[in-house]
Scaffold this motif. Structure first.
Motif, mmCIF file in Angstrom:
data_model
loop_
_atom_site.group_PDB
_atom_site.id
_atom_site.type_symbol
_atom_site.label_atom_id
_atom_site.label_comp_id
_atom_site.label_asym_id
_atom_site.label_seq_id
_atom_site.Cartn_x
_atom_site.Cartn_y
_atom_site.Cartn_z
ATOM 1 N N LYS A 455 0.838 -1.189 0.000
ATOM 2 C CA LYS A 455 0.000 0.000 0.000
ATOM 3 C C LYS A 455 0.875 1.242 0.000
ATOM 4 O O LYS A 455 1.861 1.316 0.726
ATOM 5 N N HIS A 456 0.511 2.231 -0.823
ATOM 6 C CA HIS A 456 1.301 3.459 -0.873
ATOM 7 C C HIS A 456 0.497 4.705 -0.522
ATOM 8 O O HIS A 456 1.060 5.794 -0.432
ATOM 9 N N ARG A 457 -0.808 4.552 -0.342
ATOM 10 C CA ARG A 457 -1.647 5.684 0.037
ATOM 11 C C ARG A 457 -2.179 5.494 1.451
ATOM 12 O O ARG A 457 -2.281 4.373 1.937
ATOM 13 N N SER A 458 -2.532 6.597 2.101
ATOM 14 C CA SER A 458 -3.030 6.514 3.471
ATOM 15 C C SER A 458 -4.474 6.041 3.527
ATOM 16 O O SER A 458 -4.982 5.712 4.597
ATOM 17 N N VAL A 459 -5.141 6.010 2.378
ATOM 18 C CA VAL A 459 -6.525 5.545 2.317
ATOM 19 C C VAL A 459 -6.601 4.317 1.415
ATOM 20 O O VAL A 459 -5.670 4.006 0.677
ATOM 21 N N GLY A 460 -7.722 3.609 1.474
ATOM 22 C CA GLY A 460 -7.902 2.446 0.627
ATOM 23 C C GLY A 460 -7.364 1.178 1.262
ATOM 24 O O GLY A 460 -6.706 1.197 2.307
ATOM 25 N N GLU A 461 -7.647 0.050 0.606
ATOM 26 C CA GLU A 461 -7.225 -1.242 1.106
ATOM 27 C C GLU A 461 -5.833 -1.606 0.593
ATOM 28 O O GLU A 461 -5.404 -1.155 -0.469
ATOM 29 N N LYS A 517 -3.467 17.142 -6.507
ATOM 30 C CA LYS A 517 -2.400 16.830 -5.551
ATOM 31 C C LYS A 517 -2.472 15.366 -5.119
ATOM 32 O O LYS A 517 -1.645 14.914 -4.327
ATOM 33 N N SER A 518 -3.443 14.644 -5.630
ATOM 34 C CA SER A 518 -3.540 13.212 -5.361
ATOM 35 C C SER A 518 -4.338 12.559 -6.480
ATOM 36 O O SER A 518 -5.124 13.225 -7.166
ATOM 37 N N SER A 519 -4.117 11.267 -6.650
ATOM 38 C CA SER A 519 -4.840 10.527 -7.688
ATOM 39 C C SER A 519 -4.875 9.063 -7.295
ATOM 40 O O SER A 519 -3.831 8.445 -7.066
#
Length: 578
Positions: A455-461, A517-519
């Protein structure tokens, strides 16, 4: 120390099993047939073929991999099993490992590992240095800026970085990492340039002042001026380089022994020090990678060496060595010198908490060709022994968010085989290169496919096991350069298309001052459209790119003299043409 014998089969309840029963259960799981069928096969040693039956699946088996009819006879299956498990009559697994070590010692049949600079030279990937993301190093990760606070050091889209510093020479290597706010570049002559945060002296210039843009690194190391840099890596506050004689040099923070210089101290090391080996035997180093507070290196034979923090098992020595200094302070038995790691292990998919892993039968023969480090984990790809031979991927260290690819969030203290990366689909599409972000891992195959997990984002699974990035493969794109940073991923293809996704508050995604700033999904970096990219290195708050052809970046913005110089009409004409 892990057991060097077969794992005991797990039965319901607390009753134990005999050695023969354990073998039956193990072979049943391996061949996916019933225990009764296994007993018949053992009695006949495979001579009568497999009993007529349908294969059964296991709920614990990877759901994305379907079993195929390979046409292998029962006798071959039996031989393969006995060979893999070291269970021939009268032969212990320990003796097989010893014989393997003896064989390798007498006849090293592996290709020599190439240095990073040798690979770049052969592939012709040197180019013009480009950066997207901030040059305001003292604020990265420490404060947020609103639109009105964005200044001249905040680069929001790909920009040619101080081309004049390199005197017209192309750059061959770039180094950044998911935890670093400093970077290095090496030109085609092997000269080293550093820039970024420097409070621990990690730039190796003898000072602790921040360096905004690439600057030639001078050093007092012996004969440095006569040597070329062939590999370079950075951790959060330390740096390691390898020269063309195979010697390692390190600088910066060393409180966990990550510099590998034989000491562990809170004091920052401001001048380059030569790295030492635990056994005092000199070994020619070819590649290096750094995690936040540890270092991993490969010698020319593909043997792994590690030094530094052992808190999560990232040293690959089988333990963290944790102990209490005081009633409330925990410490770890870290390493302060480069130490060999020769135990490569596997676990049964049904292993339970506390089970010891099994050392691979050919553990002493394993040779590694590619390494990468996340914040607290490492991924390594085996050198291919011969044409069409399987190539294995190993991971170890912190298992947060499934970044080790074993379907569990569990730390691994030895390099563990990622068993989902095997089978027919990898026979002619072998893993060849690896990369890692803070808590994610990627590999690239020979056909340009990228597999991702973690995982590389603070949200999501989190993705708990390797999964192909189908947005590339399904559209016929072959990945050429790729990397992951603290919270973003950037990939460039052979078709000169570059995409990024994740979180990019400092401009590391390259979408421009008016861009997102995010995607959550891969999006095109318009500025790099039709730019052939040779290398990518993602850091904390910035991304480095090497553009192979000078004509591809004509008209692109450039950072010179402390500010961004706009490409102007020439840039506009290039975009219109694209």
């Amino acid at each position: 120390m892990p057991k060097r014998s077969r794992s005991a089969a797990r039965g319901a309840g607390g009753g134990g099993k005999s050695a023969d029963d354990k073998t039956v259960v193990k072979l049943s799981h391996t061949l996916s047939i019933s225990e009764e069928e296994v007993k018949k096969m053992i009695e006949s040693k495979g001579n009568d073929g497999p009993p007529p039956t349908s294969r059964r699946g296991r709920s614990e088996a990877p759901k994305e991999v379907k079993k195929e009819d390979t046409g292998v006879s029962a006798s071959s299956a039996w031989a393969d099993f006995m060979d893999d498990e070291g269970a021939e009559e009268g032969v212990k697994l320990e003796s097989k490992v010893s014989k393997a070590a003896e064989l390798v010692g007498k006849n090293n049949k592996y290709l020599k590992v190439k240095s990073d600079s040798m690979e770049k030279e052969e592939e012709g990937r040197e180019g013009i240095l480009i950066q997207t993301g901030t040059l305001d190093w003292d604020t990265v990760g420490r404060s947020k800026k609103n639109a009105s606070e964005v200044g001249t050091l905040d680069i929001m889209e790909p920009t040619v970085l101080t081309r004049s510093v390199f005197g017209g020479r192309k750059v061959r290597l770039v180094a950044a990492s998911c935890t670093s706010c400093h970077s290095f570049a090496v030109d085609v002559e092997g000269k080293l340039y550093g820039w970024g945060r420097n409070e621990a002296g990690q730039l190796g210039n003898g000072e602790t002042k921040t360096v905004t843009t690439p600057t030639l690194v001078e050093t007092n190391a012996k004969n440095w001026s006569n040597r070329k840099i062939v590999s370079v890596a950075v951790g959060k506050s330390h740096s390691v380089v390898l020269d063309d004689l195979g010697e390692g040099w390190s600088v910066g923070k060393n409180e966990h022994g990550q510099l590998g210089i034989g000491s562990q101290t809170d004091a920052n090391v401001l001048t380059w020090k030569q790295m030492k080996f635990q056994d005092n035997k000199v070994s020619k180093l070819m590649k290096v990678a750094c995690g936040e507070n540890f270092t991993v290196a490969l010698n020319e034979e593909g043997i792994v060496f590690t030094t530094g923090l052992s808190e999560f098992g990232q040293l690959g020595n089988g333990e963290t060595g944790e102990y209490f200094v005081t009633a409330s302070k925990l410490a770890f038995t870290n390493e302060s010198k480069l130490t060999q790691r020769r135990n490569f292990v596997r676990r049964d998919l049904n292993f339970r908490e506390g089970d010891e892993p099994e050392v691979l039968v050919d553990s002493m023969e394993v040779r590694i060709g590619s390494i990468a480090c996340g914040k607290n984990h490492t991924v390594a790809i085996e050198c291919q022994r011969e044409k069409n031979a399987p190539v294995r991927v190993f991971t170890w260290g912190s298992g947060n968010y499934g970044c080790l690819g074993h379907k569990v969030q569990k730390d691994e203290h030895y390099p563990r085989y990622v068993e989902t990366i095997k089978g027919p689909m990898f026979t002619s599409n072998q893993p060849v290169h690896c990369s890692a972000g803070s808590t994610c891992t990627m590999i690239r195959t020979s056909q340009g496919h990228v597999y991702y997990w973690g995982k590389h984002r603070s949200v999501g699974e989190a993705q708990m096991y390797p999964l192909i990035l189908d947005f590339l493969a399904n559209n016929g794109h072959e990945a050429r350069a790729y990397d992951a940073g603290n919270s973003h991923v950037v990939i460039s293809t052979k078709e000169a298309i570059t995409v990024s996704y994740g979180q990019g508050p400092y401009g590391e995604l390259g979408f421009g001052s008016e861009g997102a700033k995010s995607s959550s999904q891969p999006s095109f970096i318009d500025t790099l459209n039709s730019v052939k990219v040779g290398s990518i290195a993602c850091g904390y708050g910035h991304t480095l790119v090497l553009a192979e052809n000078a004509e591809d970046v004509e008209g692109m913005d450039a950072f010179e003299g402390g500010k961004v110089v706009k490409g102007g009409a020439e840039k506009g004409a290039k975009k219109a043409k694209a």
